[in-house]
Design a protein around this motif. Structure first.
Motif, PDB file in Angstrom:
ATOM      1  N   VAL A 158     -10.757  70.364   6.222  1.00 19.22           N
ATOM      2  CA  VAL A 158     -10.878  71.001   7.533  1.00 19.22           C
ATOM      3  C   VAL A 158      -9.589  70.750   8.309  1.00 19.22           C
ATOM      4  O   VAL A 158      -8.797  69.862   7.973  1.00 19.22           O
ATOM      5  CB  VAL A 158     -12.080  70.461   8.334  1.00 19.22           C
ATOM      6  CG1 VAL A 158     -13.377  70.696   7.590  1.00 19.22           C
ATOM      7  CG2 VAL A 158     -11.909  68.979   8.655  1.00 19.22           C
ATOM      8  N   CYS A 159      -9.407  71.532   9.348  1.00 17.12           N
ATOM      9  CA  CYS A 159      -8.285  71.328  10.280  1.00 17.12           C
ATOM     10  C   CYS A 159      -6.966  71.118   9.536  1.00 17.12           C
ATOM     11  O   CYS A 159      -6.286  70.102   9.737  1.00 17.12           O
ATOM     12  CB  CYS A 159      -8.571  70.164  11.229  1.00 17.12           C
ATOM     13  SG  CYS A 159     -10.040  70.406  12.209  1.00 17.12           S
ATOM     14  N   ASN A 160      -6.692  72.002   8.649  1.00 16.43           N
ATOM     15  CA  ASN A 160      -5.431  71.987   7.914  1.00 16.43           C
ATOM     16  C   ASN A 160      -5.260  70.761   7.023  1.00 16.43           C
ATOM     17  O   ASN A 160      -4.325  69.983   7.173  1.00 16.43           O
ATOM     18  CB  ASN A 160      -4.226  72.091   8.864  1.00 16.43           C
ATOM     19  CG  ASN A 160      -4.290  73.367   9.676  1.00 16.43           C
ATOM     20  OD1 ASN A 160      -4.590  74.427   9.118  1.00 16.43           O
ATOM     21  ND2 ASN A 160      -4.067  73.259  10.972  1.00 16.43           N
ATOM     22  N   GLY A 161      -6.186  70.609   6.122  1.00 20.43           N
ATOM     23  CA  GLY A 161      -5.965  69.643   5.053  1.00 20.43           C
ATOM     24  C   GLY A 161      -6.626  68.303   5.196  1.00 20.43           C
ATOM     25  O   GLY A 161      -6.342  67.399   4.403  1.00 20.43           O
ATOM     26  N   LEU A 162      -7.498  68.150   6.167  1.00 22.29           N
ATOM     27  CA  LEU A 162      -8.181  66.860   6.262  1.00 22.29           C
ATOM     28  C   LEU A 162      -9.409  66.872   5.347  1.00 22.29           C
ATOM     29  O   LEU A 162     -10.265  67.748   5.461  1.00 22.29           O
ATOM     30  CB  LEU A 162      -8.618  66.591   7.707  1.00 22.29           C
ATOM     31  CG  LEU A 162      -9.371  65.273   7.913  1.00 22.29           C
ATOM     32  CD1 LEU A 162      -8.504  64.074   7.556  1.00 22.29           C
ATOM     33  CD2 LEU A 162      -9.864  65.171   9.354  1.00 22.29           C
ATOM     34  N   ARG A 163      -9.462  65.891   4.428  1.00 20.78           N
ATOM     35  CA  ARG A 163     -10.594  65.878   3.497  1.00 20.78           C
ATOM     36  C   ARG A 163     -11.892  65.633   4.275  1.00 20.78           C
ATOM     37  O   ARG A 163     -11.940  64.850   5.226  1.00 20.78           O
ATOM     38  CB  ARG A 163     -10.392  64.848   2.400  1.00 20.78           C
ATOM     39  CG  ARG A 163     -10.199  63.450   2.871  1.00 20.78           C
ATOM     40  CD  ARG A 163      -9.573  62.595   1.780  1.00 20.78           C
ATOM     41  NE  ARG A 163      -9.442  61.218   2.245  1.00 20.78           N
ATOM     42  CZ  ARG A 163      -8.457  60.809   3.040  1.00 20.78           C
ATOM     43  NH1 ARG A 163      -7.527  61.656   3.448  1.00 20.78           N
ATOM     44  NH2 ARG A 163      -8.410  59.546   3.429  1.00 20.78           N
ATOM     45  N   ALA A 164     -12.930  66.335   3.839  1.00 19.73           N
ATOM     46  CA  ALA A 164     -14.189  66.318   4.566  1.00 19.73           C
ATOM     47  C   ALA A 164     -15.336  66.581   3.608  1.00 19.73           C
ATOM     48  O   ALA A 164     -15.132  67.008   2.461  1.00 19.73           O
ATOM     49  CB  ALA A 164     -14.178  67.370   5.678  1.00 19.73           C
ATOM     50  N   ARG A 165     -16.535  66.266   4.094  1.00 17.88           N
ATOM     51  CA  ARG A 165     -17.744  66.594   3.351  1.00 17.88           C
ATOM     52  C   ARG A 165     -18.633  67.397   4.282  1.00 17.88           C
ATOM     53  O   ARG A 165     -18.730  67.089   5.472  1.00 17.88           O
ATOM     54  CB  ARG A 165     -18.476  65.326   2.924  1.00 17.88           C
ATOM     55  CG  ARG A 165     -17.771  64.577   1.820  1.00 17.88           C
ATOM     56  CD  ARG A 165     -18.413  63.232   1.589  1.00 17.88           C
ATOM     57  NE  ARG A 165     -17.811  62.571   0.444  1.00 17.88           N
ATOM     58  CZ  ARG A 165     -18.122  61.340   0.051  1.00 17.88           C
ATOM     59  NH1 ARG A 165     -19.020  60.650   0.729  1.00 17.88           N
ATOM     60  NH2 ARG A 165     -17.537  60.806  -0.997  1.00 17.88           N
ATOM     61  N   LEU A 166     -19.258  68.406   3.719  1.00 16.86           N
ATOM     62  CA  LEU A 166     -20.127  69.261   4.534  1.00 16.86           C
ATOM     63  C   LEU A 166     -21.507  69.313   3.893  1.00 16.86           C
ATOM     64  O   LEU A 166     -21.626  69.506   2.675  1.00 16.86           O
ATOM     65  CB  LEU A 166     -19.523  70.667   4.643  1.00 16.86           C
ATOM     66  CG  LEU A 166     -20.226  71.625   5.607  1.00 16.86           C
ATOM     67  CD1 LEU A 166     -20.123  71.137   7.051  1.00 16.86           C
ATOM     68  CD2 LEU A 166     -19.653  73.034   5.477  1.00 16.86           C
ATOM     69  N   PHE A 167     -22.530  69.104   4.702  1.00 13.93           N
ATOM     70  CA  PHE A 167     -23.913  69.135   4.231  1.00 13.93           C
ATOM     71  C   PHE A 167     -24.668  70.129   5.093  1.00 13.93           C
ATOM     72  O   PHE A 167     -24.595  70.049   6.321  1.00 13.93           O
ATOM     73  CB  PHE A 167     -24.572  67.762   4.391  1.00 13.93           C
ATOM     74  CG  PHE A 167     -23.775  66.613   3.818  1.00 13.93           C
ATOM     75  CD1 PHE A 167     -23.997  66.182   2.513  1.00 13.93           C
ATOM     76  CD2 PHE A 167     -22.797  65.970   4.576  1.00 13.93           C
ATOM     77  CE1 PHE A 167     -23.267  65.121   1.986  1.00 13.93           C
ATOM     78  CE2 PHE A 167     -22.076  64.909   4.050  1.00 13.93           C
ATOM     79  CZ  PHE A 167     -22.295  64.482   2.748  1.00 13.93           C
ATOM     80  N   ARG A 168     -25.401  71.025   4.478  1.00 12.08           N
ATOM     81  CA  ARG A 168     -26.187  71.943   5.308  1.00 12.08           C
ATOM     82  C   ARG A 168     -27.615  71.401   5.390  1.00 12.08           C
ATOM     83  O   ARG A 168     -28.468  71.712   4.550  1.00 12.08           O
ATOM     84  CB  ARG A 168     -26.157  73.361   4.726  1.00 12.08           C
ATOM     85  CG  ARG A 168     -26.838  74.323   5.678  1.00 12.08           C
ATOM     86  CD  ARG A 168     -26.645  75.765   5.364  1.00 12.08           C
ATOM     87  NE  ARG A 168     -27.637  76.541   6.087  1.00 12.08           N
ATOM     88  CZ  ARG A 168     -27.901  77.808   5.858  1.00 12.08           C
ATOM     89  NH1 ARG A 168     -27.210  78.468   4.916  1.00 12.08           N
ATOM     90  NH2 ARG A 168     -28.821  78.432   6.549  1.00 12.08           N
TER      91      ARG A 168
END
Lengths: 96, 186, 977, 416
Positions: free
Chosen positions: C778-788
């Motif tokens: 996210v936000c130009n290259g910040l590693r992230a995890r997304l859970f719906r």
């Protein structure tokens, strides 16, 4: 109290969380016919000895090992400590 | 590179540092951390050429360091690499291991003495129940500190690191600061 | 003029102090007690029960009488022994336990009524009329009882805790302790020498004995110089070792600043936990007195204490002094005082064969049988062969023998053993492991005996841990046997005190015997013997001897008393350590804490965490207004909430799926990679333990979430399962709770908002359906995890980024989502949203509920074995009919209150008719009504019915309609859109 | 002899000649109808009620040491009935009512003092839970009040309201709760039982049970065999050890609980205060000592002594709640052994062995239960039916799934 951690030597017992009788390692088979009886015994009944007691301590503020500590409940003298994992594996016939 | 601005564990844009007589305490905001655990039955790895130390020990090499955290488990440290995907790099170097990103799981405080080992030992005695006689340079352990659990690393005779839960950074700082200030008052 | 020559006081400096408002002066090296005596003050306190006037009895921590309130204001410290309070300039002390002045205490009327106050009297009266106990009798008793007072002001001083380790801990810095420390330190062992006094030497400072024919002080000084040069020896003065705990751990209090007016930047006291491989107990001995009629007059004191005052503090309690003794020891006092120019009125020795050792009147075979001088001793009655006469004396030294200080030797419930030869209890064989006893504490009380036994004890103790030590050259010292004959009390009809502070007399012991309170514990409890601040240090053995005499038994047959920690009183502040108040427990902050603070959030304690409770905006006047806005904004637009506090456990390994199958009641091995499943954990006893989500990031990699409260216990439980139950599985666990800042993004605009920050990742409903999860940037290259996943019932996600970016991400989302109605919400709105949706949380998952009660009975798989499955099928648990329901007031203006109990309309409201209770309640802005969740008997069958929610505690009784717990979107359509 | 204020005055004026033994020291008879094993509070109360209420004859209490040497003689003396669950609350309220009348009944001042107990509330969730509990108390006939922050402050303005880690948001108050003088309770029941003809036999340790065909015939003791019609065991922390002699394993572990008392102080705290956010509760005795405690040490123990960390933990809690006690001193710490049951609630029931009855599992809460425990156990011994208020306190509840788990922590005794 001091717990003689098999890997780390004498450690302040305050680093540990106590669970209870080491028989809790030997969880019965939940799919067996007599599971209701064996689990009642496993979950609720205790030898509660006045004397030598094998018991489970978790090194929560340490290396996160569960230990089986052998301790005299009348004097608090500690007679030994092992990694619970080793005890459990040995009980399962050393299955690796 | 992300355009989001990071914040240190103590809530600032800059790492905090303060001196108390001979002791200097500094938040180390740039330390990358990754945990590494051996899979069942696997051989002990040598990630990126770093020899992993045994129980109770810390070992530095190749611009990194590792300390033992539990049976078959280590924490790998890399100074200055907090912004990177350091865990990813470790995983690549040890693909057969379970690797978990831990950089932001912790806050690290580096404590240095300008008067040799004595102030470090006095501070240790006020903080944790570790027998300093058996805790020379290269030692690392996890123990309790004011109801928190922290890693304590003796990086050198006159240097100590205290690494604890990031969310509790303020409480750890308070504990370190009070102890250091009181030593100064004695 | 009571100051004598010599002594260890610094006459070059004068310290002024006040006692009961009157000014006096003393010198450095004085205690408050010695300085008061030097100013001719003999009356220092009042007794507990009869309020008898009392003077100082001892010169140490065993003092039962001279207790004062030291300092003033918030630092006022009750029950401080004047004998232990070091004098400092400006010291303020006041007497205590009096009404009126110390000399004219109105409660001294108790003394006149003393016949009515015999041992145990209060058990026999004050019962009628019944109501009078709390209203009249008890308040009267409470007021009269007690000793010093607390101010109700917070203690302003700081305290520390610390940890020390050593090979040898030497307790006591007298002759034996010094010899032990010297021996051990020279051998290179790590040694700690602790003494409660501010000066080393113990009784060497109190006696005139020589060492190598020179004053003992010379030897001590040389020793201290050597000690300073030994880095392996830590000398801790003003440090009382108060307790022997398991495995060589000793509790000690160092009084860092108690000898100063204020601690300044330092702490007042430090609590040390000393871990010692071996221990030499060299705690000395405490002298006994001999009860006789009115033996509690101010001026009657222990003979050894008198020597201490004369030799160490250069003070005599009076110009003319008598001695009452049953052995040679009393004669020493006479000699020492004479040498300092004090007149000896006589030595009254119970032994007929006694000989005078100097030029003083001797009354051999005589006893002191009475004393006069209410506020200060004036005269003594001496009785010999049935005839009596009175002599004048301003003070009397009493010597009844010495009791070894075996307290710490008995802290592991070891029993001391009676030794008829020395007429004392000596340490038994059941000492705490690793302890050796030396010196007077072991019955080796001569100077030579103390020195040699101390050195020998060190050699023996170190030998046991493989350190060889050599006996040092010890100085030549006296070794005279101390003749003594057993003499416990002077018979007579008048009251003779055994326990000074608690006013226990020989008569009380007799009455206890008469009433069959003979076992020593009954004696103690019936008479309150030994229960005062001195814990009977000067009383217990004497009382045992009196009881033995009455019952015709020996002292050992009569019993011993049990010694328990602490050896002397320890301030609660030092035991509680430094960090109280706001730092009582660690405070965990979320990654967005600083950001929330900048937004004006109100915070709330949630276990260790501080969480944003709500975000008030300008113009909002009540918290409800704010919360309603946050809830509605979330349901209408998008809400943002930091949910980092939920526990996160990283689960990896080839057998991770199988492992989780056994941990969760429902199946997890079948979960597809890239998907999330709700999971319910049971305890092994079949009750619901915790719930959360389980995401599968890879074939061999899951992330488990727990509730905030259970993050620690669940992790421990999983490690238990991994290490103890199924060590054969390939699973690795590590907590990652703090590593990731996790933010809930909920509401119909959630997807639109997220699309603005994810880096080219498809989060369309098709590409990223309900219960999907992914690793992305996210936000130009910040590693992230997304859970719906959704806790609110809305279209919702949780996004996680490294914690250091949490605040920035939150700020960014609020900024880029402004047009979408992006609104931060706190725990209050979180609670409303989940109650509206019927999600169980802490109030429902309180450890007493079952899966069935939560409506999740079917989740407990019968196809596999999992923790708790078997026990969840017990008769009583299957028979449980209470289930989770929704509750709405029939009249929407009526309150809904959690903790109300549910009853049928018209039913009598009692335990037997109780149908359940309301677990959680809130105001739902969505429904414009209060709503609640609750457990209700046969709840499912009662949907649509009306029940009474009774809250008599607050006078509420509300008719409630039973409804589905899903107040919002029961079909779950919003989640999946 | 009957005790009274008049009598105290008379004896004082006549040299106490009339005061005699509070109880006899009888030799054990060859057999009794009822033997109560354990001369602690519960055992003595059982014997008393058995003789007084149920007309039992030929009753003996066997005590290993001296009467009241167990937990009745070392506890924090709190009496209360502020329980939540229907399996417990009516029982403790029954106990409370017995407390309120016991002294006049057994003619001994046990200093039952209803100065109230205040359980502090620190979070909204806690308030909800206490509201549920306070209402449950009301429905069982007990008294309870929910106080807000200001009401608590008015009562104890010197608690730490200003700088607290866990702010005080209110409290659950039971005004009828309070304290009683623990030894006085034991002695009152002992004297009462003795006067009713019960043999109180001290220094008599039970070393075994004689059991034939599944029925108990008597007990082996350090003073010889004694036959019995029925045997009731009420030995608290020793339950596991004693019942093992009858071949039984119990859902009980034995743990150590420490209690503390400070030096005597002028009146400072009126009622009982419990601090749930820390591990601390306190009251002040009539003698002036602050009597306080906290959690159990947490490991199995029969050693009757605890360790320093718990002392520190309790003092920390105390200092956090009431920083004004800092300059008071701890006078004495002692450890008692507790029969910690698997659900934290007691057992008053028959056993599978005919004629053998068990009263156990009181955890660290047995003192307040003393009168009701004695009454209910006597009822069971006399009638073979559980007392109405103790009907859930069954031994088979664990197997059948009817646990009474006030804390909701499951089968882990050290958490109860």
């Amino acid at each position: 109290m001091l717990i003689p951690h098999p890997l780390l030597g004498l450690r302040d017992a305050q680093e540990f969380t106590y669970l209870g009788d080491a028989s809790l390692i030997h969880r019965p088979d939940g799919m067996a016919e007599n599971a209701a009886e064996t689990f009642f015994d496993y979950v609720y009944l205790r030898d509660n000895p006045a004397g030598v007691h094998r018991e489970l301590w978790f090194h929560e503020q340490g290396d996160r090992s569960w230990l089986v500590v052998t301790r005299d409940t009348t004097t608090h003298e500690i007679l030994g400590a092992e990694l619970a994992r080793d005890v459990a594996l040995a009980a399962k016939g050393g299955a690796q | 590179m992300t355009d989001l601005a990071p914040m240190t564990a103590l809530g600032g844009s800059l790492a905090r540092a303060q001196s108390f007589g001979a002791l200097a305490i500094a938040e180390n905001a740039d330390l990358a951390l990754a945990s590494l655990a051996q899979r069942r039955g696997a051989a002990q790895p040598v990630p990126m050429g770093l020899a992993l130390p045994g129980p109770g020990l810390w070992h530095a090499g190749n611009g990194m360091a590792a300390f033992w955290t539990g049976p078959g488990q280590w924490m790998i440290e890399a100074p200055g690499r907090a912004a990177e995907d350091f865990a990813g790099a470790v995983k690549q170097a040890a693909p057969e291991c379970s690797v978990t990103e831990q950089t932001d799981a912790f806050v690290a405080f580096e404590i240095a003495s300008s008067a040799g080992a004595a102030p470090i030992l006095s501070l240790l005695a006020k903080l944790v129940n570790i027998d300093a006689a058996g805790f020379g340079p290269g030692s690392a352990t996890r123990t309790g500190l004011e109801h928190m659990s922290v890693f304590v690393i003796r990086r050198a005779e006159d240097r100590l690191a205290v690494i604890g839960m990031r969310s509790a950074a303020g409480s750890i700082w308070h504990a370190l600061e009070s102890a250091a200030a009181r030593l100064q008052g004695e | 003029m009571s100051r004598l020559s010599g002594g260890l006081i610094d006459r070059s400096q004068r310290l002024s102090f006040t006692f009961d408002g009157k000014s006096y002066s003393g010198h450095p090296g004085d205690t408050l007690a010695s300085a008061l005596l030097a100013n001719d003050v003999r009356l220092m306190g009042r007794s507990f029960k009869y309020h008898r006037p009392r003077g100082v009895v001892s010169s140490g921590s065993e003092e039962p009488n001279a207790l004062v309130e030291l300092r003033s204001g918030a630092r006022q410290e009750p029950n401080t022994r004047a004998t232990m309070a070091e004098l400092y300039d400006g010291l303020i002390a006041n007497s205590q336990n009096r009404v009126g002045s110390l000399a004219f205490d109105l409660l001294a009327v108790n003394d006149l009524a003393s016949p009515f106050f015999a041992a145990g009297f209060y058990y026999k009266t004050f019962m009628w009329p019944k109501a009078f106990w709390e209203k009249l009798y008890e308040p009267m008793i409470r007021k009269a009882a007690g000793l010093g007072s607390l101010t109700k002001l917070a203690d302003p001083d700081d305290y520390d805790k610390g940890f020390l380790h050593c090979d040898l801990l030497v307790i006591g810095g007298g002759a034996a302790g010094l010899a032990a420390a010297l021996t051990a330190a020279r051998a290179g062992a790590r040694v700690i020498l602790a003494d409660e006094d501010f000066r080393l030497g113990g009784r060497l400072m109190a006696e005139t004995h020589t060492l190598n024919d020179a004053p003992a002080g010379d030897w001590i000084a040389a020793l201290e110089a050597e000690f300073d040069a030994l880095p392996n020896l830590r000398v801790m003065r003003r440090t009382t070792v108060f307790g022997a705990f398991d495995h060589g751990i000793y509790g000690a209090v160092e009084r860092v600043s108690d000898h100063l007016a204020t601690p300044g930047k330092a702490v007042r006291q430090t609590l040390w936990r000393i871990t010692a491989k071996r221990i030499v107990l060299a705690a000395g001995a405490t002298e006994r007195h001999i009860p006789f009629a009115n033996n509690d007059r101010p001026g009657v004191m222990l003979s050894g204490a008198m020597r201490t005052y004369a030799n160490r503090y250069a003070v005599s309690p009076a110009n003319r002094v008598a001695i009452f003794t049953n052995g040679d020891d009393g004669h020493r006092t006479a000699l020492d005082l004479m040498a300092k120019g004090v007149e000896i009125a006589g030595v009254i020795d119970t032994r007929t064969e006694a000989k005078a050792l100097g030029k003083y009147p001797l009354f051999a075979g005589a006893v002191v049988s009475n004393a006069k001088g209410r506020l200060g001793l004036k005269s003594l009655e001496i009785t010999r062969d049935g005839t009596s006469h009175w002599i004048e004396a301003g003070a009397l030294g009493v010597s009844g023998g010495w009791n070894p200080n075996v307290h710490l030797a008995s802290h592991h419930r070891g029993r001391p053993v009676w030794d008829e030869a020395s007429l004392a209890f000596l340490p038994g064989t059941d000492l705490p492991p690793g302890m050796v006893v030396a010196g007077a504490a072991a019955g080796r009380g001569t100077t030579h005996g103390a020195l040699t036994s101390g050195a020998e004890a060190a050699v023996a103790a170190l030998g046991a841990i493989g350190i060889t030590a050599a006996l040092p050259d010890l100085p030549r010292a006296e070794d005279a046997p101390q003749a003594q004959s057993a003499f416990w009390h002077v018979p007579g009809k008048a009251r003779a005190w055994v326990d000074f502070q608690n006013d226990v007399t020989v008569k009380d012991v007799k009455l206890a015997r008469q009433e069959n309170m003979v076992p020593v514990e009954h004696l103690k409890r019936w008479t309150t013997l030994g229960m005062a601040t001195d814990q009977g240090k000067t009383a217990n053995v004497t009382a045992l001897a009196v009881m033995a005499e009455l019952t015709g038994k020996t002292i050992p047959q009569t019993g011993t008393t049990i010694f328990r920690p602490p050896y002397t009183g320890v301030s609660l502040a030092v035991l509680g350590g430094g960090d109280t108040g706001a730092h009582f427990r660690p405070r965990r902050l979320t990654p967005t804490h600083e950001w929330a603070k900048s937004q004006g959030a109100v915070f709330v304690e949630v276990g260790q965490w501080m969480r944003a409770q709500y975000f008030p905006r300008k113009g909002e006047t009540t918290w409800r207004e704010t919360v309603d806005r946050e809830v509605l904004a979330t349901r209408a637009g998008v809400g943002l909430c930091d949910v980092t506090t939920l526990g996160k456990v990283d689960v990896q390994g080839a057998d991770a799926g199988e492992f989780l199958n056994r941990i969760y009641a429902n199946a997890m091995a079948s979960l597809k990679v890239g998907m999330v499943r709700y999971g319910l954990m049971l305890r092994e006893d079949g009750h619901a333990y915790d719930d959360g989500t389980c995401a599968r990031l890879a074939e061999d990699h899951y992330v488990v979430t727990t509730t905030t409260a259970q993050a620690g216990p669940v992790y421990r439980h999983m490690e238990f399962a991994r290490q103890c139950l199924w060590p054969e599985l390939d699973v690795q666990l590590i907590s990652t709770t703090d590593a990731w800042a996790q933010i809930s993004v909920a509401g119909p605009n959630a997807r639109m908002l997220l699309e603005r920050i994810v880096d080219g990742f498809d989060i369309s409903n098709e590409g990223f359906p309900f219960m999907a999860c992914a690793e992305l940037t996210v936000c130009n290259g910040l590693r992230a995890r997304l859970f719906r996943i959704s806790f609110s019932g809305e279209l919702a996600y949780e996004i996680a980024v490294p914690a250091r970016y949490g605040a920035a991400l939150m700020g960014r989302m609020v900024e880029v989502g402004a047009d979408l109605g992006a609104t931060p919400y706190g725990t209050e709105a979180l609670g409303v949203l989940r109650i509206e949706k019927g999600h169980a949380a802490g109030n429902e998952l309180n450890g007493q509920t079952t899966a069935q009660m939560l409506g999740m009975g079917k989740m407990v798989s019968t196809k596999k074995d999992s923790i708790g499955a078997v026990m969840s099928r017990r008769e009583g648990m299957v028979a449980e009919t209470r289930t989770l329901v929704g509750l709405m007031p029939v009249d929407a203006t009526e309150p809904v209150t959690a903790g109300s109990h549910l009853f049928d309309e018209g039913a009598a409201q009692k335990t037997e008719t109780d149908l359940g209770w309301i677990t959680s309640a809130c105001y739902s802005p969505h429904l414009a009504s209060g709503i609640g969740l609750g457990f209700l008997a046969n709840g499912k069958d009662r949907i649509g019915q009306v029940v009474i929610a009774a809250n008599p505690l607050q006078g509420q009784s509300v008719r409630m309609r039973v409804v589905s717990p899903h107040f919002v979107d029961p079909e779950g359509g919003r989640l999946r859109d | 002899m009957r005790f009274s204020g008049f009598r105290v005055i008379k004896e004082a004026l006549t040299g106490y000649k009339g005061w005699g033994p509070l109880w006899r020291n009888p030799e054990p008879q060859p057999s009794y109808d009822y033997i109560i094993v354990g001369g602690g509070g519960h055992g003595l109360a059982t014997a008393y009620h058995l003789a007084k209420v149920f007309g039992g004859k030929r009753i003996a209490v066997l005590e290993r040491g001296w009467l009241g040497q167990g937990n009745i003689g070392r506890n924090t003396t709190i009496i209360r009935s502020n329980y939540l669950l229907p399996g417990n609350e009516p029982f403790y309220e029954f106990s409370m009512k017995l407390w309120e009348n016991m002294e006049q009944e057994f003619n001994f001042n046990a200093m039952v003092s209803q100065r109230g107990i205040l359980n502090l509330i620190h979070t909204d969730g806690q308030r909800d839970a206490y509201r549920r509990r306070g209402n449950a108390m009301r429905f069982a006939g007990a008294d309870s009040e929910l106080l807000d922050h200001e009401q608590v402050r008015a009562m104890y303005p010197w608690l730490n309201f200003e700088n607290a880690r866990f702010p005080i948001k209110g409290g659950l108050m039971q005004r009828r709760a309070g304290t009683a003088r623990h030894d006085g309770v034991a002695w009152g029941y002992a004297r009462g039982a003795d006067l009713l003809g019960v043999d109180l036999i001290q220094n008599c340790e039970v070393t075994g049970f004689r059991i034939e065909n599944g029925k108990v015939l008597g007990v082996e003791t350090s003073r010889g065999y004694i036959g019995a019609g029925k045997v009731g065991v009420a030995v608290a922390g020793m339950s596991g050890k004693v019942m093992a002699k009858a071949g039984m394993r119990l859902p009980i572990e034995t743990h150590v609980l420490q209690a503390f008392v400070s030096e005597g102080l002028k009146p400072f705290i009126d009622g009982v205060i419990t601090f749930g956010a820390g591990h601390f509760y306190v009251s002040q005795s009539d003698k002036g000592g602050l009597v306080f405690g906290g959690d159990i040490d947490g490991y199995n123990s029969y050693a009757q002594r605890g360790n320093l960390p718990v002392i520190e933990d309790v003092a920390e809690g105390g200092m956090a709640l009431m920083p004004a006690i800092g300059r008071a001193r701890l006078l004495r710490a002692w450890g008692g052994i507790m029969d910690m049951s698997m659900d934290g609630s007691p057992i008053i029931d028959r056993t599978p062995i005919e004629g053998l009855y068990l009263n156990a599992g009181w955890c660290y809460g047995g003192f307040k239960a003393t009168p009701a425990s004695g009454y209910a156990f006597a009822h069971l011994l006399a009638t073979d039916r559980p007392h109405e208020t103790a009907r859930f306190m069954r031994l088979d509840r664990f197997e059948r799934g009817y646990v009474i788990d006030e804390k909701g922590v499951g089968a882990q005794p050290n958490l109860h």
